[in-house]
Write an enzyme that holds these catalytic residues in place. Sequence first.
Site, PDB file in Angstrom:
ATOM      1  N   ASN A  50      -9.160 -25.665  59.336  1.00  0.00           N
ATOM      2  CA  ASN A  50      -8.963 -25.179  57.977  1.00  0.00           C
ATOM      3  C   ASN A  50      -7.550 -24.640  57.830  1.00  0.00           C
ATOM      4  O   ASN A  50      -6.973 -24.079  58.765  1.00  0.00           O
ATOM      5  CB  ASN A  50     -10.026 -24.134  57.590  1.00  0.00           C
ATOM      6  CG  ASN A  50     -10.075 -22.924  58.506  1.00  0.00           C
ATOM      7  OD1 ASN A  50      -9.906 -23.024  59.716  1.00  0.00           O
ATOM      8  ND2 ASN A  50     -10.337 -21.761  57.921  1.00  0.00           N
ATOM      9  N   VAL A  51      -6.992 -24.858  56.641  1.00  0.00           N
ATOM     10  CA  VAL A  51      -5.634 -24.414  56.324  1.00  0.00           C
ATOM     11  C   VAL A  51      -5.703 -23.716  54.974  1.00  0.00           C
ATOM     12  O   VAL A  51      -5.973 -24.348  53.954  1.00  0.00           O
ATOM     13  CB  VAL A  51      -4.642 -25.597  56.270  1.00  0.00           C
ATOM     14  CG1 VAL A  51      -3.250 -25.114  55.917  1.00  0.00           C
ATOM     15  CG2 VAL A  51      -4.638 -26.358  57.597  1.00  0.00           C
ATOM     16  N   GLU A  52      -5.491 -22.390  54.992  1.00  0.00           N
ATOM     17  CA  GLU A  52      -5.590 -21.598  53.767  1.00  0.00           C
ATOM     18  C   GLU A  52      -4.230 -21.415  53.104  1.00  0.00           C
ATOM     19  O   GLU A  52      -3.197 -21.415  53.774  1.00  0.00           O
ATOM     20  CB  GLU A  52      -6.148 -20.205  54.091  1.00  0.00           C
ATOM     21  CG  GLU A  52      -7.546 -20.212  54.610  1.00  0.00           C
ATOM     22  CD  GLU A  52      -8.063 -18.819  54.940  1.00  0.00           C
ATOM     23  OE1 GLU A  52      -9.263 -18.721  55.186  1.00  0.00           O
ATOM     24  OE2 GLU A  52      -7.277 -17.841  54.973  1.00  0.00           O
ATOM     25  N   CYS A  61     -10.529 -27.449  54.001  1.00  0.00           N
ATOM     26  CA  CYS A  61     -11.448 -27.186  55.112  1.00  0.00           C
ATOM     27  C   CYS A  61     -11.156 -28.104  56.290  1.00  0.00           C
ATOM     28  O   CYS A  61     -10.516 -29.147  56.147  1.00  0.00           O
ATOM     29  CB  CYS A  61     -12.889 -27.393  54.657  1.00  0.00           C
ATOM     30  SG  CYS A  61     -13.403 -26.305  53.319  1.00  0.00           S
ATOM     31  N   GLU A  63     -13.183 -30.087  57.962  1.00  0.00           N
ATOM     32  CA  GLU A  63     -13.784 -31.412  57.855  1.00  0.00           C
ATOM     33  C   GLU A  63     -12.932 -32.343  57.005  1.00  0.00           C
ATOM     34  O   GLU A  63     -12.709 -33.501  57.358  1.00  0.00           O
ATOM     35  CB  GLU A  63     -15.195 -31.325  57.237  1.00  0.00           C
ATOM     36  CG  GLU A  63     -16.147 -30.447  58.015  1.00  0.00           C
ATOM     37  CD  GLU A  63     -16.183 -28.992  57.558  1.00  0.00           C
ATOM     38  OE1 GLU A  63     -17.273 -28.406  57.571  1.00  0.00           O
ATOM     39  OE2 GLU A  63     -15.115 -28.444  57.205  1.00  0.00           O
ATOM     40  N   CYS A 104     -19.368 -27.004  53.833  1.00  0.00           N
ATOM     41  CA  CYS A 104     -19.498 -26.549  52.445  1.00  0.00           C
ATOM     42  C   CYS A 104     -19.837 -27.750  51.551  1.00  0.00           C
ATOM     43  O   CYS A 104     -19.785 -28.903  51.986  1.00  0.00           O
ATOM     44  CB  CYS A 104     -18.212 -25.868  51.981  1.00  0.00           C
ATOM     45  SG  CYS A 104     -16.832 -26.995  51.642  1.00  0.00           S
ATOM     46  N   CYS A 107     -17.036 -30.409  51.219  1.00  0.00           N
ATOM     47  CA  CYS A 107     -16.910 -31.218  52.438  1.00  0.00           C
ATOM     48  C   CYS A 107     -18.059 -32.213  52.558  1.00  0.00           C
ATOM     49  O   CYS A 107     -17.859 -33.353  52.974  1.00  0.00           O
ATOM     50  CB  CYS A 107     -16.838 -30.324  53.674  1.00  0.00           C
ATOM     51  SG  CYS A 107     -15.247 -29.491  53.815  1.00  0.00           S
TER      52      CYS A 107
END
Length: 151
Positions: A50-52, A61, A63, A104, A107
């Site tokens: 994940n990369v916020e 996310c 996935e 989620c 995803c």
Amino acid sequence: MSGQILDKNTIDILSRECIRARESSYSPYSKFRVGCSILLTNGKIIRGCNVEVASFAGTICAERTAIVKLISDDEDNNGNSTKLQQVECIGIIGDTKEGVITPCGICRQVLREFLPSKTKIVMFNNDGTQNEILTLEDLLPYSFGSDSLGT
């Protein structure tokens, strides 16, 4: 249908590779790291994390990162990724305190777009010692995809 079967070696590989992917997570806001690994039939692993970003809507996310890498790194793509047809199963691990992590909703829809409904999804607890295996169809019953468009 819970309890889909995968051999112990495959599960161990997925767990290890998910943990490795999670280590690359950029999650300064939520502090919730997630890693995903896609195992191809030839044994190759595609990892994603994940990369916020400060605007959470722009966050991606693990996935989806892995699926995007799988498609974008396919030299033979020509608009129809050959690697997508080689996906054996997917593993997901997060910083869950109890139980396993599940994808989620977004995803699940992205996975549905690119993978067969019988694709096995292995969801791990935070240290990879517990897992639950479901198919994509189990995770997203009555799904909507390109075949639903009637074109």
